[in-house]
Motif scaffolding. Structure first.
Motif, short mmCIF file in Angstrom:
data_model
loop_
_atom_site.label_atom_id
_atom_site.label_comp_id
_atom_site.label_asym_id
_atom_site.label_seq_id
_atom_site.Cartn_x
_atom_site.Cartn_y
_atom_site.Cartn_z
N ILE A 101 5.77 39.68 -25.15
CA ILE A 101 5.33 38.28 -25.15
C ILE A 101 3.86 38.27 -25.50
CG2 ILE A 101 5.02 36.18 -23.78
CD1 ILE A 101 7.28 37.16 -21.97
N TYR A 131 0.51 35.45 -26.16
CA TYR A 131 0.04 34.07 -25.99
C TYR A 131 -1.23 33.85 -26.81
CZ TYR A 131 2.90 33.26 -21.81
OH TYR A 131 3.94 33.08 -20.93
N ALA A 164 -3.86 33.60 -21.75
CA ALA A 164 -3.47 32.31 -21.17
C ALA A 164 -2.52 32.46 -19.98
CB ALA A 164 -2.84 31.43 -22.24
N ALA A 165 -1.62 33.42 -20.03
CA ALA A 165 -0.66 33.60 -18.93
C ALA A 165 -1.35 34.05 -17.64
CB ALA A 165 0.41 34.61 -19.34
N LYS A 222 -3.79 25.29 -20.22
CA LYS A 222 -2.45 25.67 -20.67
C LYS A 222 -2.53 26.54 -21.93
CE LYS A 222 0.02 22.59 -18.12
NZ LYS A 222 0.48 23.06 -16.89
N PRO A 223 -1.54 27.40 -22.11
CA PRO A 223 -1.49 28.11 -23.39
C PRO A 223 -1.20 27.13 -24.52
CG PRO A 223 0.42 28.65 -22.03
CD PRO A 223 -0.46 27.75 -21.22
N ARG A 250 3.13 30.45 -27.35
CA ARG A 250 3.74 31.62 -26.72
C ARG A 250 4.82 32.14 -27.67
NH1 ARG A 250 7.90 30.34 -22.54
NH2 ARG A 250 9.14 30.36 -24.43
N LYS A 265 6.97 29.03 -28.91
CA LYS A 265 6.79 27.75 -28.23
C LYS A 265 5.38 27.25 -28.47
CE LYS A 265 7.26 25.35 -23.86
NZ LYS A 265 7.70 25.44 -22.46
N TYR A 282 2.80 24.44 -27.32
CA TYR A 282 2.61 23.54 -26.19
C TYR A 282 1.99 22.21 -26.61
CZ TYR A 282 3.85 27.47 -23.24
OH TYR A 282 4.52 28.50 -22.65
#
Length: 190
Positions: free
Chosen positions: A38, A40, A45-46, A54-55, A58, A93, A95
Motif C-alpha cells: 500500500i 499513500y 498519510a496513514a 486526510k490522505p 491510496r 482511491k 479522497y
C-alpha cells in the motif's frame, strides 16, 4: 473440583490439538510470490495522528518480482492491457477530486490498468474494481486514459514498484517501474 480439573485438562488438550492442526494448515499454504503493498500520498498519510489531515491518494497493489526475467515485451506483451502488478487489479482511491495530467478525475475508487509499450505507457483508470487480473477489463468502463513516456532507470528494478514524489508544490508524480522501465504520472490537486 475433580470434574472441573478434568474438564480443564480436556479443554487444554483440545486447544493444543486444534492449534497444532491450524499451524500445520497455515504452513501448508504457500506464501504469495507477489506480496501486496500500500502506498499513500502524502507519503506518510496513514501514520498521521491528526485525523483532520486526510490522505489524497491510496494505492493497493501486488509487487511481482523480476527473478532474472525480461519483463516488458516478453513476460508482459507490449500493446496489451496489463493489470499493473500481480493478482487482483491495482486499486486506487482518490479522497478528493484531482487532475491526472490535464484531465480531471472525481474522488472515488478505481482500478488501475496500463498498456506498456517500448516508448510510452497508457495509464487507465477504470470504474470496475475488486477483480482478479485484467481478465474482466472492460474499456467501456474507462474513466480516464493518459499516455506517458517511458524512462530507463539507472539499474533494473527487481520488484514492481509504485511510489509518489512531491512535484515542487504543484502536486505529485506517481512513479511506476519494473525491470528496465519506469514512468512518471503527473498528479495535481485542486
Amino acid at each position: 473440583m475433580k470434574k472441573f480439573s478434568l474438564a480443564l485438562v480436556m479443554f487444554m488438550s483440545l486447544t493444543v490439538y486444534s492449534f497444532a492442526q491450524t499451524q500445520d494448515s497455515i504452513q501448508a499454504i504457500p506464501i504469495d510470490k507477489s506480496p501486496a503493498d500500500i502506498v499513500y500520498f502524502p507519503v506518510r498519510a496513514a501514520f498521521e495522528r491528526d485525523i483532520t489531515k486526510k490522505p489524497i491518494v491510496r494505492i493497493i497493489y501486488s509487487r511481482p518480482q523480476r527473478r532474472g526475467r525480461e519483463i516488458f515485451g516478453k513476460l508482459e506483451d507490449y500493446g496489451k492491457v496489463w493489470r499493473t502488478g500481480a493478482n487482483e487489479c491495482t486499486d486506487v482511491k482518490f479522497y478528493k477530486d484531482i487532475k491526472i495530467g490535464d484531465k480531471e478525475i472525481k474522488a472515488g475508487e478505481y482500478s488501475l490498468f496500463t498498456i506498456p509499450n517500448k516508448d510510452k505507457w497508457t495509464i487507465i483508470f477504470n470504474s470496475v474494481t475488486d477483480k482478479w487480473g485484467a481478465y474482466f477489463y472492460d474499456k467501456a468502463k474507462d474513466v480516464l486514459r493518459l499516455d506517458v513516456p517511458v524512462k530507463t532507470p539507472p539499474t533494473p528494478i527487481e520488484a514492481f514498484t509504485i511510489l509518489f514524489k512531491e512535484d515542487n508544490g504543484k502536486g505529485a508524480k506517481m512513479l511506476m517501474g519494473w525491470d528496465n522501465s519506469f514512468i512518471e504520472v503527473p498528479i495535481s490537486f485542486n
